[in-house]
Design a protein around this motif. Structure first.
Motif, mmCIF file in Angstrom:
data_model
loop_
_atom_site.group_PDB
_atom_site.id
_atom_site.type_symbol
_atom_site.label_atom_id
_atom_site.label_comp_id
_atom_site.label_asym_id
_atom_site.label_seq_id
_atom_site.Cartn_x
_atom_site.Cartn_y
_atom_site.Cartn_z
ATOM 1 N N SER A 284 -39.960 85.632 70.775
ATOM 2 C CA SER A 284 -38.607 85.090 70.967
ATOM 3 C C SER A 284 -38.038 85.534 72.311
ATOM 4 O O SER A 284 -37.315 84.794 72.956
ATOM 5 C CB SER A 284 -37.678 85.501 69.833
ATOM 6 O OG SER A 284 -37.421 86.880 69.868
ATOM 7 N N PHE A 285 -38.380 86.754 72.750
ATOM 8 C CA PHE A 285 -37.945 87.227 74.067
ATOM 9 C C PHE A 285 -38.546 86.349 75.162
ATOM 10 O O PHE A 285 -37.849 85.942 76.090
ATOM 11 C CB PHE A 285 -38.353 88.688 74.273
ATOM 12 C CG PHE A 285 -38.067 89.183 75.663
ATOM 13 C CD1 PHE A 285 -36.771 89.488 76.042
ATOM 14 C CD2 PHE A 285 -39.091 89.328 76.583
ATOM 15 C CE1 PHE A 285 -36.497 89.944 77.325
ATOM 16 C CE2 PHE A 285 -38.836 89.775 77.864
ATOM 17 C CZ PHE A 285 -37.534 90.084 78.240
ATOM 18 N N SER A 286 -39.835 86.039 75.065
ATOM 19 C CA SER A 286 -40.468 85.227 76.102
ATOM 20 C C SER A 286 -39.942 83.792 76.086
ATOM 21 O O SER A 286 -39.808 83.177 77.130
ATOM 22 C CB SER A 286 -41.989 85.259 75.972
ATOM 23 O OG SER A 286 -42.414 84.595 74.817
ATOM 24 N N ARG A 287 -39.622 83.257 74.902
ATOM 25 C CA ARG A 287 -39.040 81.907 74.823
ATOM 26 C C ARG A 287 -37.672 81.873 75.475
ATOM 27 O O ARG A 287 -37.351 80.955 76.227
ATOM 28 C CB ARG A 287 -38.953 81.442 73.372
ATOM 29 C CG ARG A 287 -40.182 80.729 72.902
ATOM 30 C CD ARG A 287 -39.893 79.919 71.648
ATOM 31 N NE ARG A 287 -39.275 80.725 70.599
ATOM 32 C CZ ARG A 287 -39.903 81.187 69.533
ATOM 33 N NH1 ARG A 287 -41.176 80.923 69.354
ATOM 34 N NH2 ARG A 287 -39.279 81.912 68.640
ATOM 35 N N SER A 288 -36.844 82.874 75.193
ATOM 36 C CA SER A 288 -35.504 82.891 75.784
ATOM 37 C C SER A 288 -35.578 83.135 77.289
ATOM 38 O O SER A 288 -34.783 82.575 78.050
ATOM 39 C CB SER A 288 -34.609 83.923 75.104
ATOM 40 O OG SER A 288 -35.065 85.229 75.352
ATOM 41 N N THR A 289 -36.521 83.940 77.734
ATOM 42 C CA THR A 289 -36.708 84.166 79.163
ATOM 43 C C THR A 289 -37.151 82.879 79.841
ATOM 44 O O THR A 289 -36.651 82.527 80.917
ATOM 45 C CB THR A 289 -37.736 85.292 79.407
ATOM 46 O OG1 THR A 289 -37.281 86.473 78.766
ATOM 47 C CG2 THR A 289 -37.933 85.546 80.886
ATOM 48 N N ALA A 290 -38.074 82.157 79.225
ATOM 49 C CA ALA A 290 -38.542 80.882 79.781
ATOM 50 C C ALA A 290 -37.395 79.870 79.835
ATOM 51 O O ALA A 290 -37.248 79.136 80.814
ATOM 52 C CB ALA A 290 -39.700 80.333 78.956
ATOM 53 N N ARG A 291 -36.565 79.834 78.800
ATOM 54 C CA ARG A 291 -35.418 78.925 78.761
ATOM 55 C C ARG A 291 -34.437 79.247 79.888
ATOM 56 O O ARG A 291 -33.952 78.354 80.582
ATOM 57 C CB ARG A 291 -34.740 79.019 77.406
ATOM 58 C CG ARG A 291 -33.853 77.847 77.068
ATOM 59 C CD ARG A 291 -33.360 77.871 75.626
ATOM 60 N NE ARG A 291 -34.420 78.309 74.729
ATOM 61 C CZ ARG A 291 -34.297 79.246 73.793
ATOM 62 N NH1 ARG A 291 -33.159 79.840 73.587
ATOM 63 N NH2 ARG A 291 -35.295 79.596 73.034
ATOM 64 N N ARG A 292 -34.147 80.534 80.081
ATOM 65 C CA ARG A 292 -33.245 80.947 81.172
ATOM 66 C C ARG A 292 -33.830 80.582 82.534
ATOM 67 O O ARG A 292 -33.119 80.118 83.414
ATOM 68 C CB ARG A 292 -32.973 82.453 81.106
ATOM 69 C CG ARG A 292 -31.809 82.813 80.222
ATOM 70 C CD ARG A 292 -31.333 84.245 80.459
ATOM 71 N NE ARG A 292 -32.390 85.250 80.457
ATOM 72 C CZ ARG A 292 -32.884 85.832 79.366
ATOM 73 N NH1 ARG A 292 -32.410 85.514 78.172
ATOM 74 N NH2 ARG A 292 -33.823 86.746 79.451
ATOM 75 N N ALA A 293 -35.128 80.789 82.690
ATOM 76 C CA ALA A 293 -35.784 80.473 83.961
ATOM 77 C C ALA A 293 -35.725 78.967 84.235
ATOM 78 O O ALA A 293 -35.457 78.548 85.367
ATOM 79 C CB ALA A 293 -37.233 80.959 83.951
ATOM 80 N N ARG A 294 -35.967 78.152 83.206
ATOM 81 C CA ARG A 294 -35.869 76.692 83.381
ATOM 82 C C ARG A 294 -34.450 76.279 83.753
ATOM 83 O O ARG A 294 -34.243 75.444 84.622
ATOM 84 C CB ARG A 294 -36.312 75.967 82.104
ATOM 85 C CG ARG A 294 -37.798 75.775 82.006
ATOM 86 C CD ARG A 294 -38.173 74.769 80.924
ATOM 87 N NE ARG A 294 -37.730 75.164 79.605
ATOM 88 C CZ ARG A 294 -38.459 75.840 78.735
ATOM 89 N NH1 ARG A 294 -39.690 76.185 79.028
ATOM 90 N NH2 ARG A 294 -37.966 76.152 77.549
#
Length: 186
Positions: free
Chosen positions: A4-14
């Motif tokens: 979930s941390f990596s998904r939220s990080t990817a979402r923020r980066a996008r």
């Protein structure tokens, strides 16, 4: 938890990428409308005062430009809240990311129902042609062919290179000017 941390990080980066690309595109549209005859001719047919916005639903990053007359566009910023005459809205951040990272052409995104046009469709087509011209000039040919429906056959190296240099130079100066304004206002 890590997933979930990596998904939220990817979402923020996008989200940051899309926001940065919209900001760049806004400045680039203003810049190219100062010297490229094809863009000036296309933009001249837009009603003077028309405000065009491209955004991500529901409250994602955006850009807004205004036709100030004579084919000239003015970037209104990424937080424009005034009236809009024409908007292209991506239904989801992931859809905008696909287009702005040149993984999907704008026409394919529209055909795949990833965006909505609010306003006159003929004006939206004209704005899409302006955006396509911008991409054809500033992107390397290999990338531009992935981004636009049809790469302009008349766009040779002698027109492309000076055009790209002109856009990037103007964008750099206007972004620096904006950063200085932001720094002074804080």
């Amino acid at each position: 938890m890590l997933e979930s941390f990596s998904r939220s990080t990817a979402r923020r980066a996008r989200r940051q990428y899309v926001g940065m690309m919209f900001r760049f595109m806004g400045h680039a549209l203003e810049a190219i409308s100062r010297f490229d005859k094809t863009v000036i001719d296309e933009a001249s047919a837009l009603p003077e005062g028309l405000v065009f916005q491209m955004t991500v639903l529901p409250a994602g990053p955006s850009l807004a430009v205004e036709h100030t007359g004579g084919g000239s566009l003015r970037y209104l910023g990424s937080h424009y809240q005034g009236p809009v005459d024409l908007s292209i809205r991506f239904k989801h951040l992931a859809h905008a990311f696909l287009v702005l990272s040149f993984q999907e052409k704008t026409v394919e995104a529209f055909a795949n129902d990833r965006m909505v046009v609010d306003g006159d469709i003929a004006l939206a087509v004209r704005m899409t042609r302006i955006l396509n011209r911008l991409e054809a000039i500033i992107l390397p040919r290999l990338v531009a062919r992935r981004a636009v429906k049809e790469y302009p056959s008349e766009l040779g190296l002698l027109e492309k290179v000076p055009g790209a240099i002109g856009v990037y130079r103007r964008v750099a100066f206007s972004m620096i000017r904006d950063l200085r304004k932001e720094g002074l206002s804080q």
